[in-house]
Write a protein that holds these residues in place. Structure first.
Motif, PDB file in Angstrom:
ATOM      1  N   LYS A 178       0.845  -1.445  -0.412  1.00  0.00           N
ATOM      2  CA  LYS A 178       0.224   0.203   0.048  1.00  0.00           C
ATOM      3  C   LYS A 178       1.309   1.381   0.249  1.00  0.00           C
ATOM      4  O   LYS A 178       0.760   2.490  -0.717  1.00  0.00           O
ATOM      5  N   GLN A 228      -0.823   6.882   3.235  1.00  0.00           N
ATOM      6  CA  GLN A 228      -1.844   7.926   2.558  1.00  0.00           C
ATOM      7  C   GLN A 228      -2.738   7.913   1.914  1.00  0.00           C
ATOM      8  O   GLN A 228      -1.982   6.799   0.598  1.00  0.00           O
ATOM      9  N   LEU A 229      -3.761   8.268   2.380  1.00  0.00           N
ATOM     10  CA  LEU A 229      -5.119   7.983   0.776  1.00  0.00           C
ATOM     11  C   LEU A 229      -4.693   8.513   0.161  1.00  0.00           C
ATOM     12  O   LEU A 229      -4.840   8.816  -1.094  1.00  0.00           O
ATOM     13  N   ASP A 230      -4.765   9.916   0.457  1.00  0.00           N
ATOM     14  CA  ASP A 230      -3.709  11.522  -0.698  1.00  0.00           C
ATOM     15  C   ASP A 230      -2.405  11.512   0.045  1.00  0.00           C
ATOM     16  O   ASP A 230      -2.629  11.417   1.524  1.00  0.00           O
ATOM     17  N   TYR A 252      -3.940   7.020   6.344  1.00  0.00           N
ATOM     18  CA  TYR A 252      -4.769   6.068   7.014  1.00  0.00           C
ATOM     19  C   TYR A 252      -4.512   5.946   8.554  1.00  0.00           C
ATOM     20  O   TYR A 252      -3.434   5.737   9.269  1.00  0.00           O
ATOM     21  N   MET A 298      -9.189   2.370   9.044  1.00  0.00           N
ATOM     22  CA  MET A 298      -8.596   2.308   7.619  1.00  0.00           C
ATOM     23  C   MET A 298      -7.690   1.307   7.431  1.00  0.00           C
ATOM     24  O   MET A 298      -8.310   0.216   6.304  1.00  0.00           O
ATOM     25  N   LEU A 336      -8.646  -2.588   4.556  1.00  0.00           N
ATOM     26  CA  LEU A 336      -8.207  -2.158   3.251  1.00  0.00           C
ATOM     27  C   LEU A 336      -7.127  -3.647   3.287  1.00  0.00           C
ATOM     28  O   LEU A 336      -7.248  -4.491   2.468  1.00  0.00           O
TER      29      LEU A 336
END
Length: 149
Positions: A44, A53-55, A60, A64, A68
């Motif tokens: 990831k 990080q998600l963005d 995260y 989260m 995932l």
């Protein structure tokens, strides 16, 4: 023109599962789950240079990560704490988790690079095998100039 995508991959040394931290990790209760979570976190974090990080702005959370990785939240929280103790994960000031050894494991390629690699292998297969030494002069001796009077 063809779509040129970037691919990231994880390079594991052949003794990855023999390292002290992984042996200790897998020896714990639920250790195999922890090593599975660790590998999923490595994957990831590839695109972000080791950060989970998600963005750019949203790191995260344990919840989260549990979603995932498809593991229970309690297992993920225990795993993250153990990863911190073993030095496999750090929590940055921004709250994001950073996979400490990821820099040594990241590989990167693209579809164009894969196409060129395949073409080189194909060209190499088409070349006739050499029977003698590896120098061009073994095939064609150098020209020698002789002076005539």
């Amino acid at each position: 023109m063809a779509d040129n995508r970037k691919y990231y991959y994880l390079k594991l040394k052949e003794n990855f599962f023999d390292s002290d931290s992984i042996v200790l990790l897998e020896d714990m209760k639920d250790g195999i789950l922890y090593s599975n979570i660790l590998l999923k976190l490595y994957l990831k974090s590839l695109k972000n240079g080791g950060k989970l990080q998600l963005d750019e702005h949203i790191p995260y959370t344990a919840q989260m990560i549990a979603t995932l990785t498809r593991h229970q939240i309690g297992t993920v929280e225990r795993a993250l704490e153990i990863f911190r103790q073993l030095g496999l994960v750090e929590q940055l000031d921004s709250g994001a988790f950073y996979m400490t050894e990821i820099e040594l494991m990241i590989g990167q390629s693209s579809t164009e690079a894969e196409r060129k690699r395949a073409a080189r292998l194909e060209n190499k297969a088409l070349l006739p095998p050499r029977t003698k030494g590896g120098h061009l002069s073994d095939i064609r001796p150098p020209e020698i100039e002789l002076e005539k009077e």
